[in-house]
Scaffold this motif. Structure first.
Motif, PDB file in Angstrom:
ATOM      1  N   MET A  42       0.844  -1.197   0.000  1.00 23.99           N
ATOM      2  CA  MET A  42       0.000   0.000   0.000  1.00 23.99           C
ATOM      3  C   MET A  42       0.875   1.241   0.000  1.00 23.99           C
ATOM      4  N   VAL A  43       0.423   2.241  -0.740  1.00 29.40           N
ATOM      5  CA  VAL A  43       1.002   3.579  -0.656  1.00 29.40           C
ATOM      6  C   VAL A  43      -0.058   4.438   0.026  1.00 29.40           C
ATOM      7  N   ALA A  44       0.222   4.862   1.246  1.00 26.04           N
ATOM      8  CA  ALA A  44      -0.711   5.682   2.024  1.00 26.04           C
ATOM      9  C   ALA A  44      -0.724   7.106   1.462  1.00 26.04           C
ATOM     10  N   PRO A  45      -1.754   7.894   1.793  1.00 30.78           N
ATOM     11  CA  PRO A  45      -1.806   9.273   1.297  1.00 30.78           C
ATOM     12  C   PRO A  45      -0.586  10.105   1.679  1.00 30.78           C
ATOM     13  N   SER A  46       0.044   9.754   2.788  1.00 35.48           N
ATOM     14  CA  SER A  46       1.246  10.472   3.235  1.00 35.48           C
ATOM     15  C   SER A  46       2.485  10.092   2.442  1.00 35.48           C
ATOM     16  N   GLY A  47       2.381   9.020   1.643  1.00 38.26           N
ATOM     17  CA  GLY A  47       3.533   8.508   0.912  1.00 38.26           C
ATOM     18  C   GLY A  47       4.195   7.332   1.611  1.00 38.26           C
ATOM     19  N   ALA A  48       3.744   7.026   2.818  1.00 37.23           N
ATOM     20  CA  ALA A  48       4.300   5.878   3.547  1.00 37.23           C
ATOM     21  C   ALA A  48       3.965   4.590   2.802  1.00 37.23           C
ATOM     22  N   ILE A  49       4.910   3.656   2.812  1.00 32.73           N
ATOM     23  CA  ILE A  49       4.743   2.373   2.152  1.00 32.73           C
ATOM     24  C   ILE A  49       4.436   1.314   3.213  1.00 32.73           C
ATOM     25  N   PHE A  50       3.369   0.566   2.976  1.00 35.40           N
ATOM     26  CA  PHE A  50       2.969  -0.500   3.883  1.00 35.40           C
ATOM     27  C   PHE A  50       3.133  -1.844   3.182  1.00 35.40           C
ATOM     28  N   ASP A  51       3.653  -2.826   3.910  1.00 35.28           N
ATOM     29  CA  ASP A  51       3.552  -4.204   3.465  1.00 35.28           C
ATOM     30  C   ASP A  51       2.510  -4.878   4.362  1.00 35.28           C
ATOM     31  N   GLN A 118      -9.026 -10.982  -2.808  1.00 37.70           N
ATOM     32  CA  GLN A 118      -8.048 -10.531  -1.826  1.00 37.70           C
ATOM     33  C   GLN A 118      -7.457  -9.207  -2.283  1.00 37.70           C
ATOM     34  N   TRP A 119      -7.223  -8.333  -1.313  1.00 38.61           N
ATOM     35  CA  TRP A 119      -6.610  -7.044  -1.592  1.00 38.61           C
ATOM     36  C   TRP A 119      -5.118  -7.272  -1.822  1.00 38.61           C
ATOM     37  N   ARG A 120      -4.618  -6.830  -2.984  1.00 40.83           N
ATOM     38  CA  ARG A 120      -3.217  -7.052  -3.340  1.00 40.83           C
ATOM     39  C   ARG A 120      -2.400  -5.763  -3.294  1.00 40.83           C
ATOM     40  N   HIS A 121      -2.988  -4.656  -3.783  1.00 45.56           N
ATOM     41  CA  HIS A 121      -2.275  -3.376  -3.745  1.00 45.56           C
ATOM     42  C   HIS A 121      -3.289  -2.236  -3.662  1.00 45.56           C
ATOM     43  N   LEU A 122      -2.979  -1.246  -2.829  1.00 43.94           N
ATOM     44  CA  LEU A 122      -3.831  -0.075  -2.660  1.00 43.94           C
ATOM     45  C   LEU A 122      -2.952   1.169  -2.705  1.00 43.94           C
ATOM     46  N   HIS A 123      -3.388   2.144  -3.494  1.00 45.65           N
ATOM     47  CA  HIS A 123      -2.690   3.432  -3.565  1.00 45.65           C
ATOM     48  C   HIS A 123      -3.715   4.523  -3.270  1.00 45.65           C
ATOM     49  N   GLU A 124      -3.454   5.301  -2.210  1.00 47.60           N
ATOM     50  CA  GLU A 124      -4.361   6.358  -1.785  1.00 47.60           C
ATOM     51  C   GLU A 124      -3.708   7.728  -1.939  1.00 47.60           C
ATOM     52  N   THR A 125      -4.499   8.700  -2.378  1.00 47.75           N
ATOM     53  CA  THR A 125      -4.025  10.075  -2.520  1.00 47.75           C
ATOM     54  C   THR A 125      -5.051  10.995  -1.890  1.00 47.75           C
TER      55      THR A 125
END
Length: 129
Positions: A42-51, A118-125
């Motif tokens: 995941m790429v959070a709105p802040s730019g943080a990367i989550f696994d 299943q959720w595989r990748h999420l990108h939030e802005t």
């Protein structure tokens, strides 16, 4: 209702419940986390990367910390779909009783794992309100 859009709605109901309530048994948190593929990113709105592990840690640490949280979802778009993956986009508004509301645009990749999604990748802005 499109099954992919319904998956997002159902998952966000669990997110709202997990963050907004302190579920001592953790049942809702486990139901929520079961939706995420072990290779989730995941790429959070802040730019943080989550696994996947960072996501698990987030929901464990943040459970019950946002009482009164409500999440509204709208403007769903089916971007692409095949037998293995689906890509959708949607807008998400989060409202809090004592904090400013937020609005974000999300792009989600769902994988088709046997008979479930299943959720595989999420990108939030973040979007302006």
């Amino acid at each position: 209702m499109n099954r992919y859009f319904q998956e997002v709605i159902d998952a966000h109901q669990l997110i709202s419940d997990v963050l907004g309530e302190h579920d001592a048994s953790g049942d809702k948190r486990l139901q929520l986390l079961a939706r995420f593929n072990p290779a989730f990113t995941m790429v959070a709105p802040s730019g943080a990367i989550f696994d996947h592990q960072r996501l698990v840690d987030f929901f464990e640490q943040q459970q019950g910390t946002r009482p009164g949280l409500t999440i509204s979802l709208f403007d769903f778009i089916l971007i692409a779909e095949d037998e293995k993956n689906t890509i959708i986009a949607y807008k998400e508004r989060q409202d809090f009783p004592d904090k400013p509301s937020t609005l974000r645009y999300s792009t989600l990749v769902l994988t088709h794992e046997q008979d479930r999604l299943q959720w595989r990748h999420l990108h939030e802005t973040f979007l302006p309100l």
